[in-house]
Design a protein around this motif. Sequence first.
Motif, short mmCIF file in Angstrom:
data_model
loop_
_atom_site.label_atom_id
_atom_site.label_comp_id
_atom_site.label_asym_id
_atom_site.label_seq_id
_atom_site.Cartn_x
_atom_site.Cartn_y
_atom_site.Cartn_z
N UNK A 270 -8.19 4.08 -3.59
CA UNK A 270 -8.11 2.73 -3.02
C UNK A 270 -7.77 2.77 -1.54
N UNK A 271 -6.92 3.72 -1.13
CA UNK A 271 -6.47 3.80 0.26
C UNK A 271 -7.50 4.47 1.17
N UNK A 272 -8.43 5.21 0.60
CA UNK A 272 -9.35 6.02 1.39
C UNK A 272 -10.11 5.17 2.42
N UNK A 273 -10.02 5.56 3.68
CA UNK A 273 -10.75 4.89 4.75
C UNK A 273 -10.18 3.56 5.18
N UNK A 274 -8.99 3.20 4.69
CA UNK A 274 -8.40 1.90 5.01
C UNK A 274 -7.14 2.08 5.84
N UNK A 275 -6.81 1.05 6.62
CA UNK A 275 -5.65 1.13 7.50
C UNK A 275 -4.50 0.23 7.06
N UNK A 276 -4.84 -0.96 6.56
CA UNK A 276 -3.80 -1.93 6.21
C UNK A 276 -4.13 -2.55 4.86
N UNK A 277 -3.16 -2.53 3.93
CA UNK A 277 -3.37 -3.15 2.63
C UNK A 277 -2.10 -3.87 2.19
N UNK A 278 -2.30 -4.91 1.38
CA UNK A 278 -1.18 -5.65 0.80
C UNK A 278 -1.47 -5.92 -0.66
N UNK A 279 -0.48 -5.71 -1.50
CA UNK A 279 -0.57 -6.06 -2.92
C UNK A 279 0.56 -7.02 -3.23
N UNK A 280 0.32 -7.94 -4.16
CA UNK A 280 1.35 -8.92 -4.52
C UNK A 280 1.22 -9.25 -5.99
N UNK A 281 2.34 -9.17 -6.71
CA UNK A 281 2.37 -9.49 -8.14
C UNK A 281 3.70 -10.16 -8.47
N UNK A 282 3.77 -10.73 -9.66
CA UNK A 282 5.02 -11.30 -10.13
C UNK A 282 6.07 -10.20 -10.30
N UNK A 283 7.27 -10.44 -9.79
CA UNK A 283 8.34 -9.46 -9.94
C UNK A 283 8.73 -9.25 -11.39
N UNK A 284 8.54 -10.28 -12.22
CA UNK A 284 8.91 -10.18 -13.63
C UNK A 284 8.03 -9.20 -14.40
N UNK A 285 6.97 -8.71 -13.74
CA UNK A 285 6.13 -7.68 -14.35
C UNK A 285 6.96 -6.48 -14.78
N UNK A 286 7.94 -6.13 -13.95
CA UNK A 286 8.68 -4.89 -14.14
C UNK A 286 9.86 -5.10 -15.08
N UNK A 287 9.64 -4.75 -16.35
CA UNK A 287 10.71 -4.82 -17.34
C UNK A 287 10.60 -5.99 -18.28
N UNK A 288 10.06 -7.12 -17.81
CA UNK A 288 9.93 -8.30 -18.68
C UNK A 288 8.53 -8.39 -19.27
N UNK A 289 7.52 -8.61 -18.42
CA UNK A 289 6.15 -8.66 -18.92
C UNK A 289 5.65 -7.28 -19.33
N UNK A 290 6.03 -6.25 -18.58
CA UNK A 290 5.55 -4.89 -18.83
C UNK A 290 6.75 -3.94 -18.92
N UNK A 291 7.38 -3.85 -20.09
CA UNK A 291 8.53 -2.95 -20.23
C UNK A 291 8.17 -1.51 -19.84
N UNK A 292 9.03 -0.90 -19.05
CA UNK A 292 8.83 0.48 -18.63
C UNK A 292 8.11 0.63 -17.30
N UNK A 293 7.46 -0.44 -16.81
CA UNK A 293 6.72 -0.33 -15.55
C UNK A 293 7.64 -0.16 -14.35
N UNK A 294 8.92 -0.50 -14.51
CA UNK A 294 9.84 -0.32 -13.39
C UNK A 294 9.97 1.16 -13.03
N UNK A 295 9.81 2.06 -14.00
CA UNK A 295 9.88 3.49 -13.71
C UNK A 295 8.70 3.91 -12.82
N UNK A 296 7.54 3.32 -13.07
CA UNK A 296 6.38 3.60 -12.23
C UNK A 296 6.63 3.10 -10.81
N UNK A 297 7.27 1.93 -10.70
CA UNK A 297 7.59 1.38 -9.38
C UNK A 297 8.51 2.32 -8.60
N UNK A 298 9.57 2.79 -9.24
CA UNK A 298 10.51 3.68 -8.54
C UNK A 298 9.81 4.97 -8.10
#
Length: 505
Positions: free
Chosen positions: A202-230
Amino acid sequence: MLWSFILHFYQPPNQDKRMVTQIVNECYRPLVQGLLRAQKGKLSINIAGTLTEQLARYGYHEVLNGLRRLAKRGSVEFLGSAKYHAFLPLLPAAEVRRQIMLNNRVNRHYFGNAYRPKCFFSPEIAFSARLAKEVRNEGFASMLVDEVGYNGTLQAVPHDRLFALPRLADFALVPRSRRLSEYFGQAYARSLTTLNPYLEAEFSGKKYMASAIDGETFGHHRPGMEKVLYAMLRRHAEKLVTVSELVACAREREEREFLPCTWSSDPEAVRNGIPYQRWNHPDNPIHRMQWDFTRLALREIGKLDPKKPATKKARRELDAGLNSCHYWWASARPWWSLEMLERGAWHLHETLAHHPDVSSASKRHARKLYDTIIHQGFDWQRTGYVRKLNEMAEPWRTVPLRVRTPAHWFNQIVLEFESEMRQAARNLEYEKAAMWRDAVIRLRKGFDVYDVVHAVDQLHAVRTIPAAESFLTRKKHPKFAQEHYLPVGAKVLERERRKLEKGRG
């Protein structure tokens, strides 16, 4: 390459205390603690003022104090927003300013001088040129906009520059990448081992990117995804910057118009001039009544003496009633909730029902709108019209993929799923492997017509199709794929092979 990773925290103003407690325990508290322990990486966070107040009201000061500490040490940048998560492009300018003012007031109260937002997060990342001008006039230097606003398609926006509207050259538009966001939001990768190849591509050949998602994804909607974030924060710390840092570093700026849109707008709807279809669809009578009700409440509240206690109480009801949720849940494309529908209508009703200076005629009108909205909602649910609306919105969803696509291309899709399934199994992500396996089985049986999010849309989020070796030319076919192929006649196979060879030539 610079990357801004944005988390959006919000709960409706009338959220049940038990639900807030659950989300605090599953997400907010452990996430803040984990970020405090992390020594690398930066995030940008938008927390709606109504959630800030709920956390304080219910005694979760450790969450608020932790966010303040993260901001003070430079690990987190706060973004500005609307206190009650109002759908800003459809509100008058005065209400936009009020929602921003209320949000700034409550967050500055709890976060002090750590709350100094420079970038604006419009709820639902809802965008219009008029809104951008209002946000800029409120002192912000930039705002997020979904990539679909670039030209009404996905994955078309260039990532070697930022953008600005004509005549607003000093106000940056930061495009959000949907696919990059969905890697996390949909939890397609449950480990850094799986995630890194996607990110590097995804980053290949790009200079600036932004991603945005609900914070509740990590642990509430998707249990365990907080480990991927860290793990991601540690691995990609050198790329991660706050939004204001991204804006400061991105000297390349292109002036162009952006289309009205949100972070969930369907590209075709954007191109057809219906970018806010989940909040105000022209063919949805409940939406029409909701916005008639909203305009009535705004008009009547504007006539009242703002110093009177009754007006202040009514104003608080209206502020909360402008939250975007009840419009969204009335869309039935595909989301639907009678409970949320009623909550929003009741807020608007209570705005006018008890004020002594509101005319009897306006109170009767408010009651009639409330009753009609609720009656219409029950009628839709009772008669099955909700399901019909969903089918009308995307009629192709009522036809199985195996029927509406050529057999050789269906088989190619099976190979793509099979490839992802095997990769997930090799990475010990058995839950993900089972998800891809079950998707193939549902496609072959035609059960994909019941999917809320179609399996192929999920597949598109993690790979460019075709990526697997071509069904038409490969010599050896995996056993699992063969079991789910559609039959392809010899003549059709030979014809498609010739087309493929001609295309390559």
